[in-house]
Structure formats: C-alpha cells, structure tokens
Write an enzyme that holds these catalytic residues in place. Structure first.
Site, short mmCIF file in Angstrom:
data_model
loop_
_atom_site.label_atom_id
_atom_site.label_comp_id
_atom_site.label_asym_id
_atom_site.label_seq_id
_atom_site.Cartn_x
_atom_site.Cartn_y
_atom_site.Cartn_z
N LEU A 1 -2.92 2.11 3.02
CA LEU A 1 -4.30 1.75 2.73
C LEU A 1 -4.60 1.68 1.23
O LEU A 1 -5.33 0.81 0.77
CB LEU A 1 -5.24 2.76 3.41
CG LEU A 1 -6.74 2.54 3.27
CD1 LEU A 1 -7.14 1.15 3.70
CD2 LEU A 1 -7.48 3.59 4.08
N CYS A 2 -4.03 2.60 0.46
CA CYS A 2 -4.36 2.69 -0.98
C CYS A 2 -4.13 1.40 -1.75
O CYS A 2 -5.00 1.01 -2.54
CB CYS A 2 -3.60 3.85 -1.62
SG CYS A 2 -4.08 5.46 -0.95
#
Length: 183
Positions: free
Chosen positions: A54-55
């Site tokens: 996700l980052c």
C-alpha cells in the site's frame, strides 16, 4: 496526537535524497532538519513500512503532485521508521520509486512519530498521517488513516490551496473558485 494549532516538533533526521542523487551510495544520504525549510509550508507524510504493497501507492501519489506542491511554496517530506539504507534499497529495487522527487526521512528511533502521537501501539510503526505545517511551524491540517487505508494526495493539495487563500472555503471547494462571503 498533535492537531491543528499545535507546533510541529523540531526534527533532525537522516534521509535519502530525491532524484538521481538518492540512487548513488556516494550522494544518496543527507541529514535534514526542520530549520532548513523554515519560513516555508511543509507537507510531511508518514507511512508504516518500506517494501509494502500500500505504501508505494501513496508515495507515488504525492510524487505525481510534487511539482504542484512546490509551485505553492511547499516542501514535501516523506517519513517512515525504516533506515535511510532501507529507503535507498527500496528506491533501487522498486522501478516506480527510482524517480522519486522528494526526500525520504528515516525516523528509525521513532522519536518524531512518537512526538506527533501517530505511532501505532500494536505494530510500532507510524499510522498513515499527513501534516500541513505553515511557515511559522504551526500545524494547519492533519489527517490520519488506519494502517490498511490509503490517503488521497489530491485532497491534501486541495486543503493546501484552501489554506493559502486565507478565506472561508466550503465543502469541495477547488482552486480558482470563489471563497465564501458573508452577506
């Protein structure tokens, strides 16, 4: 947790340079402090961990808008609790991060995350926190997401635009629209 109206904490952190300098071990590393950008707007956003799924979506979202933040006089700093060595390694091995235009700060001691009040008690990593800090070092906007939910960099830019007007800006206000007027 720090909120609107609080002073953003002072910091001095190791970092990986943006752009091509951040890909060369001879030029990649620097030390950054809040004093270096005194008198400027700052967008400081935290992510939990490098090498996650996700980052990078958020980091790339802010990267795509970095020119627009710069055009508004704002400096962008991304922060996680990974070391500057891990940041550089991630940039080297994640093709989309190779051209990242801003610094990746290392809060390896978790001091800044703790001072901001965004360190997740269970995971020991920062929540997905975003701070807009005015030229006087005062937090003017903060948003914090759960570890599993990405944020919207375009909304952060919209909020900065609204703050820069110094006026009342209604729901969904966009740059170029008139602010709210009394009477």
């Amino acid at each position: 947790m720090l909120t609107v109206g609080d002073r953003f904490p002072s910091y001095r952190l190791s970092a990986v340079e943006g752009g091509p300098r951040g890909l060369d071990p001879k030029t990649a590393f620097t030390v950054v402090s809040d004093a270096e950008d005194a008198g400027r707007w700052k967008l400081i956003f935290f992510w939990p961990k490098d090498f996650s799924l996700l980052c990078p979506t958020e980091i790339l979202g802010f990267a795509r808008l970095s020119r627009e933040f710069a055009d508004r006089g704002a400096v962008v700093h991304g922060v996680s609790t990974d070391s500057e060595l891990v940041h550089m390694h991630w940039r080297l091995h994640h093709p989309e991060l190779r051209d990242l235009p801003f610094l990746m700060l290392s809060d390896i001691r978790r001091e800044l995350s703790r001072e901001c009040g965004i360190l997740d008690a269970v995971e020991g990593v920062p929540l997905r926190a975003t701070f807009l800090v005015d030229p006087d070092g005062v937090i003017r906007h903060v948003s914090v997401n759960d570890l599993g939910v990405g944020r919207n960099p375009q909304e952060t830019l919209r909020v900065l635009d609204a703050l820069l007007t110094g006026e009342l800006c209604g729901c969904n206000w966009q740059k170029g629209e008139e602010p709210l007027r009394v009477g």
